[in-house]
Enzyme design. Sequence first.
Site, PDB file in Angstrom:
ATOM      1  N   HIS A 153      -9.699 -42.209  16.875  1.00 40.91           N
ATOM      2  CA  HIS A 153     -11.103 -42.603  16.735  1.00 40.91           C
ATOM      3  C   HIS A 153     -11.667 -42.375  15.333  1.00 40.91           C
ATOM      4  CE1 HIS A 153     -11.701 -38.305  17.155  1.00 40.91           C
ATOM      5  NE2 HIS A 153     -12.948 -38.453  16.761  1.00 40.91           N
TER       6      HIS A 153
HETATM    7  C1  UD1 Z   1     -17.847 -37.304  17.176  1.00 40.44           C
HETATM    8  C2  UD1 Z   1     -17.658 -36.215  16.123  1.00 40.44           C
HETATM    9  C3  UD1 Z   1     -16.163 -35.964  15.933  1.00 40.44           C
HETATM   10  C4  UD1 Z   1     -15.455 -35.675  17.257  1.00 40.44           C
HETATM   11  C5  UD1 Z   1     -15.757 -36.816  18.235  1.00 40.44           C
HETATM   12  C6  UD1 Z   1     -15.140 -36.539  19.591  1.00 40.44           C
HETATM   13  C7  UD1 Z   1     -19.351 -36.155  14.313  1.00 40.44           C
HETATM   14  C8  UD1 Z   1     -19.587 -36.456  12.898  1.00 40.44           C
HETATM   15  N1  UD1 Z   1     -18.184 -36.609  14.827  1.00 40.44           N
HETATM   16  O1  UD1 Z   1     -17.329 -38.482  16.622  1.00 40.44           O
HETATM   17  O2  UD1 Z   1     -15.995 -34.842  15.094  1.00 40.44           O
HETATM   18  O3  UD1 Z   1     -14.068 -35.593  17.051  1.00 40.44           O
HETATM   19  O4  UD1 Z   1     -17.192 -36.941  18.371  1.00 40.44           O
HETATM   20  O5  UD1 Z   1     -15.350 -37.536  20.511  1.00 40.44           O
HETATM   21  O6  UD1 Z   1     -20.182 -35.519  14.940  1.00 40.44           O
HETATM   22  N2  UD1 Z   1     -20.742 -43.644  21.667  1.00 40.44           N
HETATM   23  C9  UD1 Z   1     -20.874 -44.133  22.947  1.00 40.44           C
HETATM   24  N3  UD1 Z   1     -21.124 -43.230  23.954  1.00 40.44           N
HETATM   25  C10 UD1 Z   1     -21.273 -41.914  23.717  1.00 40.44           C
HETATM   26  C11 UD1 Z   1     -21.138 -41.440  22.387  1.00 40.44           C
HETATM   27  C12 UD1 Z   1     -20.868 -42.316  21.392  1.00 40.44           C
HETATM   28  O7  UD1 Z   1     -20.749 -45.315  23.220  1.00 40.44           O
HETATM   29  O8  UD1 Z   1     -21.525 -41.151  24.671  1.00 40.44           O
HETATM   30  C13 UD1 Z   1     -20.442 -44.585  20.571  1.00 40.44           C
HETATM   31  C14 UD1 Z   1     -21.596 -44.701  19.621  1.00 40.44           C
HETATM   32  O9  UD1 Z   1     -22.217 -45.912  19.784  1.00 40.44           O
HETATM   33  C15 UD1 Z   1     -21.021 -44.560  18.226  1.00 40.44           C
HETATM   34  C16 UD1 Z   1     -19.589 -44.168  18.449  1.00 40.44           C
HETATM   35  O10 UD1 Z   1     -19.346 -44.060  19.837  1.00 40.44           O
HETATM   36  O11 UD1 Z   1     -21.065 -45.764  17.535  1.00 40.44           O
HETATM   37  C17 UD1 Z   1     -19.284 -42.885  17.752  1.00 40.44           C
HETATM   38  O12 UD1 Z   1     -20.026 -41.774  18.301  1.00 40.44           O
HETATM   39  P1  UD1 Z   1     -20.488 -40.519  17.378  1.00 40.44           P
HETATM   40  O13 UD1 Z   1     -21.005 -39.426  18.200  1.00 40.44           O
HETATM   41  O14 UD1 Z   1     -21.336 -41.035  16.304  1.00 40.44           O
HETATM   42  O15 UD1 Z   1     -19.212 -40.034  16.656  1.00 40.44           O
HETATM   43  P2  UD1 Z   1     -17.741 -39.888  17.227  1.00 40.44           P
HETATM   44  O16 UD1 Z   1     -16.905 -40.917  16.557  1.00 40.44           O
HETATM   45  O17 UD1 Z   1     -17.743 -39.813  18.710  1.00 40.44           O
END
Ligand code: UD1
Length: 360
Positions: free
Chosen positions: A206
């Site tokens: 990811h």
């Molecule tokens: C985050 C953490 C990362 C961790 C990862 C585990 C930061 C900077 N990064 O990255 O260290 O390894 O979580 O999973 O905090 N989204 C959904 N549903 C959700 C959450 C997110 O659809 O419940 C989508 C969002 O639209 C977003 C993407 O996933 O575009 C990324 O989510 P985000 O929390 O920004 O960062 P992660 O890549 O999950």
Amino acid sequence: MKIDLIAGARPNFVKIAALYYAYRSIGNNFDFRLIHTGQHYDEKLSGIFFKELGIPKPDFNLEVGSGSHAEQTAAIMIGYEQILKKSKPELVIVVGDVNSTMACSIVAKKLNIKVAHIEAGIRSGDNTMPEEINRIVTDSISDYFFTTTRNASNNLLKSGKNENQIYFVGNTMIDTLVKNRKNFKRPECWNTFKLNEREYFIMTLHRPNNVDEEKTFKNILAEINYSSKGLPVIFPVHPRTEAVIKTLTSEVKNIRFISPLSYLEFNYLVERSKAVITDSGGITEEATFFKVPCITLRESTERPETVREGTNELAGNDPDKISKYFERISTGQWKIGKVPEYWDGKTGERILQGLAGIKL
Ligand code: UD1
């Protein structure tokens, strides 16, 4: 002692669970208030973790949701400050390295509340990773540091922290693993894909530099598809990766894309797999604990002990290296590995003992 416990994203939930286990087993004069920032909000990334791991319902949910780093960090800071303005704890505990970790530590310190950081001091040296920035900022302002390794403690000493602020306690993620191991659940895909122990790979990806650029991501998938030589590669897809997969057309028939798994299902697959392929940090620790070979698709790691002592190797996203490591696994030439010091299921207890001795 009144303590706010901050959790925002999937790996945070796994870490705070260990504190609740210790709290229930040894009891203490701690009054925890759980703040969920809502950084992860899907049932599959959040709700199910609370249920499976027995984490209490949060006292507050900031419901910040997705956004750019600045938007997400700002929303967490604004939401948490509003809570603190109404009532302040004596200590705030943040865990790991996600945006919620950094955002809440800044808010607390600006209101003169002491901050303890669990999983402090780890460094990849790669400042292009958002998590590295979160670690550096959080550690630069925290008051108490609970570390997973002696190496992490040394990083903090080198940065000028005082020895009596640092507690080498081990790894909370391993506590949660040890505690829940007997309840691991065989996921539905086991039957769907007719899996057998040690005859499949489990993969997670990811990180932005692996999945955000279509060409890079396609090349990685093509290499893994080829190198897995007909054995299925189970790939539970994180929401951020899902968006990219929808645009992929290449033939990667060994790779089985599935929805995110729950904690108990995912680790059932890790423990029985032939090897793990990942760009996560926490999963390299879990693979090391299970002594399962792990190929990490990153150039650096903030968890060097998983390579030095454990079963992990860094391949970056270089197809030649990926293929070399697959070859080693298939010919049985993988290192055996040992479990690092204090990754023994008792870290939560050591943290509570450390906290009990703190004079605020
Ligand atoms: C985050 C953490 C990362 C961790 C990862 C585990 C930061 C900077 N990064 O990255 O260290 O390894 O979580 O999973 O905090 N989204 C959904 N549903 C959700 C959450 C997110 O659809 O419940 C989508 C969002 O639209 C977003 C993407 O996933 O575009 C990324 O989510 P985000 O929390 O920004 O960062 P992660 O890549 O999950």
